[in-house]
Design an enzyme around this catalytic site. Structure first.
Site, PDB file in Angstrom:
ATOM      1  N   ASN A  44       0.913  -1.197  -0.176  1.00  0.00           N
ATOM      2  CA  ASN A  44      -0.063   0.010   0.099  1.00  0.00           C
ATOM      3  C   ASN A  44       0.746   1.204   0.132  1.00  0.00           C
ATOM      4  O   ASN A  44       0.417   2.255   0.925  1.00  0.00           O
ATOM      5  CB  ASN A  44      -1.060  -0.124   1.263  1.00  0.00           C
ATOM      6  CG  ASN A  44      -2.012  -1.039   0.896  1.00  0.00           C
ATOM      7  OD1 ASN A  44      -2.430  -1.611  -0.199  1.00  0.00           O
ATOM      8  ND2 ASN A  44      -2.488  -1.400   2.305  1.00  0.00           N
ATOM      9  N   ASN A  66      -3.598   0.091  -2.646  1.00  0.00           N
ATOM     10  CA  ASN A  66      -5.107  -0.161  -2.585  1.00  0.00           C
ATOM     11  C   ASN A  66      -5.792   0.964  -3.197  1.00  0.00           C
ATOM     12  O   ASN A  66      -5.411   1.991  -3.192  1.00  0.00           O
ATOM     13  CB  ASN A  66      -5.253   0.006  -0.785  1.00  0.00           C
ATOM     14  CG  ASN A  66      -6.637  -0.318  -0.497  1.00  0.00           C
ATOM     15  OD1 ASN A  66      -7.601   0.103  -1.066  1.00  0.00           O
ATOM     16  ND2 ASN A  66      -6.630  -0.988   0.593  1.00  0.00           N
ATOM     17  N   PRO A  67      -6.998   0.726  -3.839  1.00  0.00           N
ATOM     18  CA  PRO A  67      -7.608   1.779  -4.460  1.00  0.00           C
ATOM     19  C   PRO A  67      -8.209   2.890  -3.644  1.00  0.00           C
ATOM     20  O   PRO A  67      -8.260   4.000  -4.149  1.00  0.00           O
ATOM     21  CB  PRO A  67      -9.027   1.154  -5.091  1.00  0.00           C
ATOM     22  CG  PRO A  67      -8.437  -0.194  -5.466  1.00  0.00           C
ATOM     23  CD  PRO A  67      -7.315  -0.533  -4.301  1.00  0.00           C
ATOM     24  N   SER A  68      -8.371   2.488  -2.343  1.00  0.00           N
ATOM     25  CA  SER A  68      -8.888   3.736  -1.312  1.00  0.00           C
ATOM     26  C   SER A  68      -7.690   4.642  -1.260  1.00  0.00           C
ATOM     27  O   SER A  68      -7.977   5.960  -1.027  1.00  0.00           O
ATOM     28  CB  SER A  68      -9.003   2.980  -0.116  1.00  0.00           C
ATOM     29  OG  SER A  68      -8.064   2.420   0.648  1.00  0.00           O
ATOM     30  N   SER A 152      -6.330  -9.484   4.313  1.00  0.00           N
ATOM     31  CA  SER A 152      -5.806  -8.180   4.387  1.00  0.00           C
ATOM     32  C   SER A 152      -4.753  -8.305   3.263  1.00  0.00           C
ATOM     33  O   SER A 152      -4.223  -9.486   2.647  1.00  0.00           O
ATOM     34  CB  SER A 152      -4.937  -7.881   5.534  1.00  0.00           C
ATOM     35  OG  SER A 152      -3.973  -9.125   5.968  1.00  0.00           O
ATOM     36  N   GLY A 154      -1.530  -7.421   3.294  1.00  0.00           N
ATOM     37  CA  GLY A 154      -0.155  -8.342   3.960  1.00  0.00           C
ATOM     38  C   GLY A 154      -0.573  -9.748   3.783  1.00  0.00           C
ATOM     39  O   GLY A 154       0.679 -10.375   3.507  1.00  0.00           O
ATOM     40  N   HIS A 200     -11.112  -7.063   8.334  1.00  0.00           N
ATOM     41  CA  HIS A 200     -10.212  -8.033   8.052  1.00  0.00           C
ATOM     42  C   HIS A 200     -10.250  -9.005   9.632  1.00  0.00           C
ATOM     43  O   HIS A 200     -10.675  -8.388  10.698  1.00  0.00           O
ATOM     44  CB  HIS A 200      -8.613  -7.604   8.098  1.00  0.00           C
ATOM     45  CG  HIS A 200      -8.520  -6.482   6.804  1.00  0.00           C
ATOM     46  ND1 HIS A 200      -8.873  -7.366   5.666  1.00  0.00           N
ATOM     47  CD2 HIS A 200      -8.001  -5.520   6.734  1.00  0.00           C
ATOM     48  CE1 HIS A 200      -8.806  -6.237   4.718  1.00  0.00           C
ATOM     49  NE2 HIS A 200      -8.024  -5.166   5.219  1.00  0.00           N
TER      50      HIS A 200
END
Length: 228
Positions: A44, A66-68, A152, A154, A200
């Site tokens: 990320n 992450n698109p967020s 998640s 990770g 998560h």
């Protein structure tokens, strides 16, 4: 747009580092050890410059996006393309792994990143998890008790690293607010922003990571690294 084969050369990689963003990395002096790995995974778009380098290194072969982050930090690339491309230079020739097919809402922004990198001839290259792989991965871990809205990043990268590498070592994976000595630590090494509750299954994921560590499938670095 989609590759006909997997994009990595030289697999299986010998020694891989999967670098999480946990606050356990602060003052760890793990940067040099991480940078000596043959392939380094990061999560990320974390900061890998300034004082952080001594603890987290800066070598990056693959970093997830992450698109967020694209939406919140770069306004979905509608007006902040230059800032996004400029910040990517820290990651050299790394692959940018985007979850284009995890949810339909992620597809458009992931494709936008791909087209942007191509248009401006960026050093980085966008790649995507195959949807069948995401489905199989979720089913595999669900069968081992990891039930959550989504795995998640990770944990997904750790799973992929086990498949791509002979030896895997994890850094910055520690989902607790205190270190082994009971000293409070931040959630990330760069901020203390907590994840959304219930999104998560972090305790269950970490339990699986510990099991993999004890079985010798990977190595989990928790304390400070030895300076060489």
């Amino acid at each position: 747009m989609l590759p006909k084969s997997q994009p990595f050369e030289g697999i299986p990689f010998k020694q891989c580092a999967v670098v999480g963003n946990g606050g356990i990395l602060t003052n760890s002096s793990c940067g040099a050890e991480i940078d000596q790995s043959d392939f380094v995974f990061r999560c990320n778009l974390p900061p890998i410059w300034g004082n952080a380098v001594a603890d987290v290194g800066n070598k990056t072969d693959l970093v997830t996006v992450n698109p967020s982050i694209i939406a919140l930090k770069y306004g979905k690339l509608s007006e902040m393309k230059t800032a996004f491309l400029r910040n990517l230079t820290s990651y050299g020739y790394a692959f940018l792994l985007l979850p284009a097919f995890s949810y339909s809402s992620n597809t458009a922004i992931s494709f936008e990143v791909h087209h942007l990198l191509k248009k401006y001839q960026a050093k980085q290259r966008a790649i995507f998890f195959h949807p069948n792989y995401l489905k199989s991965l979720a089913q595999f871990w669900r069968g081992r008790g990891v039930r959550a809205y989504r795995l998640s990043t990770g944990f997904m990268i750790t799973s992929a690293a086990i498949e791509l590498c002979k030896d895997v070592k994890l850094y910055g994976f520690w989902p607790f607010s205190k270190n082994l000595n009971g000293k409070p630590i931040s959630h990330h090494y760069y901020d203390n922003q907590l994840p959304k509750p219930g999104f998560h299954a972090m305790p269950k994921e970490f339990y699986q990571v510990l099991q993999l560590h004890y079985k010798g499938v990977l190595k989990l670095q928790i304390g400070a690294c030895q300076k060489r």
